[in-house]
Design an enzyme around this catalytic site. Sequence first.
Site, mmCIF file in Angstrom:
data_model
loop_
_atom_site.group_PDB
_atom_site.id
_atom_site.type_symbol
_atom_site.label_atom_id
_atom_site.label_comp_id
_atom_site.label_asym_id
_atom_site.label_seq_id
_atom_site.Cartn_x
_atom_site.Cartn_y
_atom_site.Cartn_z
ATOM 1 C CG ASP A 1 -14.860 -12.269 22.816
ATOM 2 O OD1 ASP A 1 -14.332 -11.327 23.438
ATOM 3 O OD2 ASP A 1 -15.370 -12.132 21.686
ATOM 4 C CE1 TYR B 1 -22.030 -8.012 21.968
ATOM 5 C CE2 TYR B 1 -23.831 -8.279 23.525
ATOM 6 C CZ TYR B 1 -23.367 -7.904 22.277
ATOM 7 O OH TYR B 1 -24.253 -7.429 21.340
ATOM 8 C CG HIS C 1 -20.064 -3.862 20.970
ATOM 9 N ND1 HIS C 1 -19.908 -3.693 19.604
ATOM 10 C CD2 HIS C 1 -20.172 -5.197 21.179
ATOM 11 C CE1 HIS C 1 -19.922 -4.884 19.022
ATOM 12 N NE2 HIS C 1 -20.080 -5.814 19.944
ATOM 13 N NE ARG D 1 -31.774 -8.048 20.681
ATOM 14 C CZ ARG D 1 -30.452 -8.074 20.870
ATOM 15 N NH1 ARG D 1 -29.713 -8.918 20.203
ATOM 16 N NH2 ARG D 1 -29.879 -7.280 21.746
ATOM 17 C CD GLU E 1 -16.364 -8.426 17.801
ATOM 18 O OE1 GLU E 1 -15.856 -9.184 18.652
ATOM 19 O OE2 GLU E 1 -17.597 -8.376 17.569
ATOM 20 C CD GLU F 1 -13.321 -8.405 21.807
ATOM 21 O OE1 GLU F 1 -13.041 -9.093 22.809
ATOM 22 O OE2 GLU F 1 -14.179 -8.737 20.962
ATOM 23 C CG ASP G 1 -13.207 -11.702 18.835
ATOM 24 O OD1 ASP G 1 -12.730 -12.764 18.397
ATOM 25 O OD2 ASP G 1 -14.361 -11.597 19.288
ATOM 26 N NE ARG H 1 -19.226 -7.767 13.094
ATOM 27 C CZ ARG H 1 -18.933 -7.901 14.375
ATOM 28 N NH1 ARG H 1 -19.452 -8.881 15.083
ATOM 29 N NH2 ARG H 1 -18.095 -7.069 14.953
ATOM 30 C CD GLN I 1 -21.369 -12.382 15.198
ATOM 31 O OE1 GLN I 1 -20.563 -11.733 14.533
ATOM 32 N NE2 GLN I 1 -21.640 -12.100 16.448
ATOM 33 C CE1 TYR J 1 -27.774 -13.871 15.560
ATOM 34 C CE2 TYR J 1 -27.539 -13.970 17.946
ATOM 35 C CZ TYR J 1 -28.154 -13.444 16.825
ATOM 36 O OH TYR J 1 -29.130 -12.503 16.971
ATOM 37 C CE LYS K 1 -17.893 -12.747 17.302
ATOM 38 N NZ LYS K 1 -17.430 -11.365 17.491
ATOM 39 C CB THR L 1 -8.560 -14.266 18.431
ATOM 40 O OG1 THR L 1 -9.843 -14.871 18.222
ATOM 41 C CG2 THR L 1 -8.697 -13.124 19.413
ATOM 42 C CB THR M 1 -16.691 -4.836 20.363
ATOM 43 O OG1 THR M 1 -16.591 -6.069 19.668
ATOM 44 C CG2 THR M 1 -16.358 -3.695 19.430
ATOM 45 C CD GLU N 1 -20.212 -1.220 17.678
ATOM 46 O OE1 GLU N 1 -19.194 -1.948 17.696
ATOM 47 O OE2 GLU N 1 -20.597 -0.584 18.671
#
Length: 415
Positions: free
Chosen positions: A122, A124, A129, A138, A195, A197, A229, A233, A236, A240, A249, A253, A347, A361
């Site tokens: 997978d 990114y 995204h 962050r 997600e 994808e 996917d 959250r 995660q 992570y 994850k 899927t 995503t 999002e």
Amino acid sequence: MKSFITYSEDCHFPIQNLPYGIFSSTDNPNPRGGVAIGELVLDLTLLESEGLLPSNYFSQSNLNLFMSAGKEIWSSVRRQIQELLDENNSSLKDNSELRERAFYCQSEVSMHLPAQIGDYTDFYSSRQHATNVGTMFRDPNNALLPNWLHLPVGYHGRASSVVISGTPVYRPNGQTLPMGEENPVFGPCRLMDFELEMGCFIGPGNELGEPISTENAGDHLFGLVLVNDWSARDIQKWEYVPLGPFGAKNLATSISPWVIPFEALEAFRIDDPIQENPTPLPYLQCEKNWTFDMNLEVKIKSPTMTEPETISESNYKYMYWNLAQQLAHHTITGCNMNPGDMFASGTISGEEAGSYGSMLELAWKGTKPIQLSNGEVRKFIQDGDNIIMTGYAQGDGYRVGFGNVSGKILPAKKQ
Ligand code: MN
């Protein structure tokens, strides 16, 4: 190009598409290869046994052998199927006895995974995204991590839990760290997400130690499916660091059943995004465009809704890193690919709020709940919600589409 099989202009499966899938029927429970045409499935094993299709790829429960055959074979098989379905070709059209046996209604067959997927990766690769997620978790001023514009970030996913569209998905249990707490708690995920994808199946692989260049990528890329996917959250967030996603994850899927070959997408190839600040390192530079103009859509159908409702409209063109770059980066270490391996894009989010590819999002981490037309509100997915993704490229008077990938979230299993 016109087929003797009739369909509407907005049908996803005209003669220009001809995606491959694995199906079984009530009269023949053996999974086998077919192509979608209009609202029908054409049984390719029957064409093979009648000698109309001089190949032996489709009497298998997956497409791996065909995927491994390579571009020239893909092209010639596709041309032969297209000719057999052409309105001016009588060999299938005027053989009513064979037609009776060769076609099934899509609504009456069961679809299976198109490939035995050995490995699933997978990526990114949508800049919007990655920017959205970086902004939320962050720093809005440094949303992208320093490596993001230099390489296609990815992780090795879990192939065993890739499931075909329609398979229900249990809300996962796991560890989460409640806000302000020091110790984690165990229980059902509370921030269940999808997600949006795209998935790419790999054709012929490479030997261990032999990288694939961006230039040769087209020899190794078979075709595309839609991917959901699923992502937990809250699980995660706690797990992570430092090695990336794990249980959040690997729960499931979902993929759409029909694989669109790249030949069907040639008309929709558009310019790749400009990458000049920074310019990628030479091994990631790519002459040929691998971006495609394909509309993508996410719908939700809660248990009280009679019709699904659209919650996001995106496009496959919103990708920063393309498939050739992903493949080159994945193999530059010498990592070997095998036929039937799958890449997911990451995503795919567009620039506006209505085009984001995840609930995280769309509802901006729960701060902007989505209002549905029946009065319900969503921050994340609830038990019983069915998530349906669809997508197509718009041609002149026809569409090349995926059908859809759907999956309903069931309550977590009791521990
Ligand atoms: Mn993903």
